[in-house]
Design a protein around this motif. Structure first.
Motif, PDB file in Angstrom:
ATOM      1  N   UNK A 162       0.832  -1.202   0.000  1.00  0.00           N
ATOM      2  CA  UNK A 162       0.000   0.000   0.000  1.00  0.00           C
ATOM      3  C   UNK A 162       0.867   1.254   0.000  1.00  0.00           C
ATOM      4  N   UNK A 163       1.933   1.262   0.805  1.00  0.00           N
ATOM      5  CA  UNK A 163       2.849   2.407   0.822  1.00  0.00           C
ATOM      6  C   UNK A 163       3.492   2.601  -0.547  1.00  0.00           C
ATOM      7  N   UNK A 164       3.904   1.509  -1.167  1.00  0.00           N
ATOM      8  CA  UNK A 164       4.541   1.567  -2.481  1.00  0.00           C
ATOM      9  C   UNK A 164       3.560   2.106  -3.516  1.00  0.00           C
ATOM     10  N   UNK A 165       2.323   1.637  -3.472  1.00  0.00           N
ATOM     11  CA  UNK A 165       1.306   2.099  -4.412  1.00  0.00           C
ATOM     12  C   UNK A 165       1.059   3.597  -4.250  1.00  0.00           C
ATOM     13  N   UNK A 166       0.965   4.058  -3.007  1.00  0.00           N
ATOM     14  CA  UNK A 166       0.735   5.479  -2.761  1.00  0.00           C
ATOM     15  C   UNK A 166       1.916   6.321  -3.234  1.00  0.00           C
ATOM     16  N   UNK A 167       3.146   5.830  -3.000  1.00  0.00           N
ATOM     17  CA  UNK A 167       4.337   6.556  -3.436  1.00  0.00           C
ATOM     18  C   UNK A 167       4.382   6.658  -4.957  1.00  0.00           C
ATOM     19  N   UNK A 168       4.033   5.578  -5.647  1.00  0.00           N
ATOM     20  CA  UNK A 168       4.005   5.596  -7.110  1.00  0.00           C
ATOM     21  C   UNK A 168       2.938   6.554  -7.627  1.00  0.00           C
ATOM     22  N   UNK A 169       1.784   6.571  -6.984  1.00  0.00           N
ATOM     23  CA  UNK A 169       0.700   7.472  -7.376  1.00  0.00           C
ATOM     24  C   UNK A 169       1.130   8.929  -7.182  1.00  0.00           C
ATOM     25  N   UNK A 170       1.782   9.215  -6.079  1.00  0.00           N
ATOM     26  CA  UNK A 170       2.248  10.572  -5.803  1.00  0.00           C
ATOM     27  C   UNK A 170       3.291  10.998  -6.835  1.00  0.00           C
ATOM     28  N   UNK A 171       4.223  10.097  -7.158  1.00  0.00           N
ATOM     29  CA  UNK A 171       5.254  10.399  -8.154  1.00  0.00           C
ATOM     30  C   UNK A 171       4.619  10.636  -9.527  1.00  0.00           C
ATOM     31  N   UNK A 172       3.602   9.846  -9.874  1.00  0.00           N
ATOM     32  CA  UNK A 172       2.923  10.012 -11.152  1.00  0.00           C
ATOM     33  C   UNK A 172       2.219  11.367 -11.226  1.00  0.00           C
ATOM     34  N   UNK A 173       1.540  11.752 -10.146  1.00  0.00           N
ATOM     35  CA  UNK A 173       0.857  13.053 -10.115  1.00  0.00           C
ATOM     36  C   UNK A 173       1.861  14.195 -10.216  1.00  0.00           C
ATOM     37  N   UNK A 174       2.986  14.044  -9.534  1.00  0.00           N
ATOM     38  CA  UNK A 174       4.014  15.079  -9.559  1.00  0.00           C
ATOM     39  C   UNK A 174       4.561  15.231 -10.974  1.00  0.00           C
ATOM     40  N   UNK A 175       4.794  14.115 -11.652  1.00  0.00           N
ATOM     41  CA  UNK A 175       5.299  14.142 -13.029  1.00  0.00           C
ATOM     42  C   UNK A 175       4.275  14.797 -13.954  1.00  0.00           C
ATOM     43  N   UNK A 176       2.998  14.472 -13.795  1.00  0.00           N
ATOM     44  CA  UNK A 176       1.955  15.082 -14.621  1.00  0.00           C
ATOM     45  C   UNK A 176       1.877  16.582 -14.380  1.00  0.00           C
ATOM     46  N   UNK A 177       1.986  16.994 -13.132  1.00  0.00           N
ATOM     47  CA  UNK A 177       1.938  18.415 -12.808  1.00  0.00           C
ATOM     48  C   UNK A 177       3.115  19.145 -13.444  1.00  0.00           C
ATOM     49  N   UNK A 178       4.270  18.514 -13.434  1.00  0.00           N
ATOM     50  CA  UNK A 178       5.454  19.119 -14.034  1.00  0.00           C
ATOM     51  C   UNK A 178       5.259  19.279 -15.534  1.00  0.00           C
ATOM     52  N   UNK A 179       4.659  18.286 -16.185  1.00  0.00           N
ATOM     53  CA  UNK A 179       4.420  18.356 -17.619  1.00  0.00           C
ATOM     54  C   UNK A 179       3.404  19.445 -17.953  1.00  0.00           C
ATOM     55  N   UNK A 180       2.342  19.544 -17.168  1.00  0.00           N
ATOM     56  CA  UNK A 180       1.308  20.545 -17.411  1.00  0.00           C
ATOM     57  C   UNK A 180       1.844  21.951 -17.171  1.00  0.00           C
TER      58      UNK A 180
END
Length: 60
Positions: free
Chosen positions: A16-34
């Motif tokens: 669960x921690x790993x899944x949340x960390x991956x989700x956070x990293x994905x959102x951060x990457x999307x925000x950087x792209x936008x």
């Protein structure tokens, strides 16, 4: 009475921690792209607290 399988529970918490960390990293990457696409008009938000991030201005 049956014994609790603590290793299973620990593994589930780790997954669960790993899944949340991956989700956070994905959102951060999307925000950087936008942000690079020109959506810089909106104020930057601190993802952890949901508040505006404090930006220091250097009066030089």
């Amino acid at each position: 009475m049956a014994k609790t399988n603590f290793q299973y529970e620990k593994r589930q918490r780790e997954l669960e921690k790993k899944r949340k960390a991956e989700e956070k990293a994905r959102k951060k990457q999307e925000a950087k792209q936008h942000k690079g696409e020109g959506e810089g008009d909106a104020p930057a938000l601190d993802e952890d607290s949901g508040e505006e991030a404090q930006q220091e201005h250097d009066p030089a």
